[in-house]
Scaffold this active site. Structure first.
Site, short mmCIF file in Angstrom:
data_model
loop_
_atom_site.label_atom_id
_atom_site.label_comp_id
_atom_site.label_asym_id
_atom_site.label_seq_id
_atom_site.Cartn_x
_atom_site.Cartn_y
_atom_site.Cartn_z
N ASN A 217 0.78 -1.17 -0.06
CA ASN A 217 0.06 -0.11 -0.14
C ASN A 217 0.89 1.23 0.15
OD1 ASN A 217 0.98 -0.51 2.59
ND2 ASN A 217 -1.19 0.04 3.57
N TYR A 218 2.19 1.10 0.51
CA TYR A 218 3.16 2.27 0.39
C TYR A 218 4.47 1.83 0.10
CZ TYR A 218 0.01 5.39 3.14
OH TYR A 218 -1.20 6.32 3.45
N LYS B 233 13.42 -5.65 -0.51
CA LYS B 233 12.68 -6.75 -1.06
C LYS B 233 11.25 -6.09 -1.12
CE LYS B 233 10.82 -10.43 -2.72
NZ LYS B 233 9.30 -9.86 -2.71
N ASP C 261 11.92 -16.58 2.61
CA ASP C 261 12.42 -17.14 3.94
C ASP C 261 14.14 -17.05 3.89
OD1 ASP C 261 10.21 -17.65 5.30
OD2 ASP C 261 10.33 -19.87 5.08
N GLY D 254 3.67 -5.02 7.07
CA GLY D 254 2.59 -5.94 6.40
C GLY D 254 1.90 -6.80 7.16
N GLY E 156 4.53 -11.18 8.95
CA GLY E 156 5.57 -10.48 9.92
C GLY E 156 5.93 -11.51 11.32
N GLU F 81 5.76 -3.87 11.79
CA GLU F 81 4.34 -3.21 11.78
C GLU F 81 3.21 -3.97 10.89
OE1 GLU F 81 1.22 -1.67 10.55
OE2 GLU F 81 2.28 -0.08 9.55
N ARG G 275 -5.33 0.92 4.49
CA ARG G 275 -4.35 1.63 5.27
C ARG G 275 -4.19 0.81 6.84
NH1 ARG G 275 -6.44 6.19 6.61
NH2 ARG G 275 -4.55 6.76 7.56
N CYS G 276 -3.35 0.54 7.01
CA CYS G 276 -3.23 -0.06 8.52
C CYS G 276 -3.68 0.72 9.41
CB CYS G 276 -1.70 -0.53 8.90
SG CYS G 276 -0.52 0.80 8.67
N GLU H 26 -9.66 -7.79 9.95
CA GLU H 26 -9.08 -6.42 9.23
C GLU H 26 -9.34 -6.59 7.82
OE1 GLU H 26 -4.96 -5.98 9.06
OE2 GLU H 26 -5.00 -3.71 9.09
N ARG I 76 -0.57 7.72 10.30
CA ARG I 76 1.15 7.50 10.76
C ARG I 76 1.87 8.62 11.00
NH1 ARG I 76 4.83 5.70 6.75
NH2 ARG I 76 3.12 5.99 5.19
#
Ligand code: G3H
Length: 496
Positions: free
Chosen positions: A169-170, A192, A230, A245, A249, A264, A297-298, A391, A451
């Site tokens: 998203n960003y 990455k 990985d 993400g 995570g 995050e 958006r988170c 979510e 944020r």
């Protein structure tokens, strides 16, 4: 235009190259990964499918380059970053074009993301010079039993190689929020990028290339998570991971070695509305907070917890504002654009259908075409519905009616997430008490979660993450303390 002009060297025919050792390269795999345009749902771009061997080479080069970079004067490191920031802003349009095509970000917001990123890089350079230019001096006689015979000088030194993994998203802004602090602190950086957003990220990396950073210091590898995901996160050459993400995570945290992690991982940001709230302000913030970039958006408002007595009035105001949202392609700068993938749209639809089956009130008719989902407000949501807790990462927002502020705080704290939350009230005392009680990294009073500004601390509790972000915190996090102790033969006050 993307992939042309100064960016011509980053593409070979149809496939974008990866960046290693200061050069743009084709992968020896001979394979590529296709990026689907969320609007047309057809392939838009292709990137290299890098191999594990190529990752190994990138790590070796990063390690070697970092040693010299750490000895490059701080003011000079800052100069490189300022240069990269200017180049990034100069080329905002082709980069924004990629964001529109890869992640369906509305055109204006895409340009804003790139400009914000340039500003973030410059601010980080300035902040870094100040933070890293200072150390600490301790004297021994403040601790019981000691004379004044030891002086401890401590300063911040780099960690080594930082692995940055931003989300779709960003892909530019949340990449530079990791790249800039890593570099100013004297680290090397391996990026990455997410598959959706990889081409925007490659263009952004080229701006750093044009700024003249040393070879090998910055790399960007693209490819399949199953092949290099990985392998990267468990690579012994990595000294720090900064990830934004989803719950991948959590898996990374379990597999990573004994290295600092900055994670995050999303949120279920609650918006608590009390009886005395300014309902026009509430409605404006629910619509902006819940539906901008189609809720992807988170920090989006993800559940409204509103006092029953003002709920009807507030819901009407929100509905009126939602009716004005434009819906369509990102190129036309619509407010609501297609969500990033078909699987994401299917997931959102699953939450909506579950709520329907369990009796939520639909404030609008549910409508979907391909990946485009019309904005939807679900009223009278109850805790037994999935959307009360999960979510959606889409333009779908649940409203839960509450009988007390305590009930709102209880729902917020019962979530696995704890990123941000917000409270609307004219009573600052109540706002402070609720803020203290909410188990989230940040609470916004009378505004939707967000944020930014990018130098504010940004952190989540529980499944929302580890560590704190924001420019200053990220610089600190990507360093460790190094001390030198001067030992005198006898206490200093024995002289004179
Ligand atoms: O998606 C997660 C981002 O950190 C949210 O950033 O509040 O600037 O939209 P934002």
């Amino acid at each position: 235009m993307a992939g042309t002009g100064v960016f011509a060297e980053i593409i070979d025919g149809e496939v974008y190259k990866y960046y290693a050792d200061g050069e743009w390269k084709k992968s020896a795999s001979g394979k590529s990964v296709s990026i689907i345009n969320p609007t047309t749902r057809t392939p838009q771009y292709m990137v290299q499918a890098c191999t594990q061997e190529e990752v190994n080479k990138v790590m070796d080069a990063a390690k070697a380059a970092q040693k010299l970079w750490a000895r490059t004067p701080l003011w000079k490191r800052a100069e490189f970053l300022h240069k990269a920031a200017a180049i990034l802003k100069e080329h905002k349009n082709p980069i924004a074009e990629c964001l529109v095509k890869e992640i369906a970000k509305p055109a204006k917001d895409a340009v804003t993301e790139v400009v914000r990123s340039g500003d973030l890089v410059s601010y980080t350079a300035e902040d870094g010079v100040r933070i890293l230019g200072e150390g600490k001096l301790l004297v021994s006689d403040s601790f019981p039993g000691n004379e004044r015979s030891k002086y401890c000088l401590s300063s911040k030194v780099p960690l080594g190689v930082v692995l940055a993994i931003p989300p779709f998203n960003y892909p530019v802004n949340l990449a530079v929020s990791k790249i800039a602090p890593a570099l100013i602190a004297g680290n090397a950086l391996v990026l990455k990028p997410p598959t959706q957003g990889a081409v925007a990220a490659l263009h952004m990396i080229h701006c750093f290339h044009l700024a003249g950073f040393p070879k090998g210091l910055i790399s960007c590898v693209t490819g399949k998570g199953s092949e290099i995901g990985d392998f990267l996160t468990m690579h012994p050459g990595v000294n720090c991971i900064s990830f934004t993400g989803g719950d991948t995570g959590i898996a990374i945290s379990k597999k990573a070695g004994m290295i600092p992690l900055q994670m995050e991982l999303g949120g279920k940001d609650a918006c608590i509305v009390l009886e005395d709230a300014d309902l026009d302000l509430v409605a404006a913030n629910i619509v902006k907070g819940g539906y901008s970039y189609s809720g992807q958006r988170c920090t989006a408002v993800k559940v409204v917890l509103i006092m029953e007595s003002v709920a009807d009035a507030a819901v009407e105001k929100v509905k009126a504002k939602m009716a004005k949202l434009s819906i369509g392609p990102p190129e036309e700068n619509c407010d609501i654009t297609p969500v990033v993938s078909e699987s994401s749209a299917n997931f959102i639809e699953g939450l909506v259908m579950d709520a329907k089956q369990k009796g939520a009130t639909f404030c609008q008719e549910y409508r979907r075409e391909g990946n485009l989902i019309w904005p939807l407000l679900l009223d009278h949501v109850r805790p037994d519905m999935r959307i009360a807790w999960e979510e959606p990462f889409g333009p779908v927002l649940p409203v839960i009616r509450i009988g007390s502020a305590e009930e709102g705080v209880h729902h917020c704290n019962a979530s696995n997430f704890g990123l941000q939350g917000c409270v609307f009230t004219r009573d600052i005392n109540k706002a402070m008490m609720i803020s203290d009680a909410m188990e989230t990294g940040t609470v916004q009073i009378n505004s939707a979660p967000a944020r930014g500004p990018d130098h504010f601390p940004f952190q989540g509790l529980k499944d929302s993450g580890i560590g704190s972000q924001g420019i200053t915190n990220s610089i600190n996090m990507m360093t460790k303390i190094k001390s030198t102790v001067i030992n005198l033969p006898s206490p200093s006050y024995t002289m004179g």
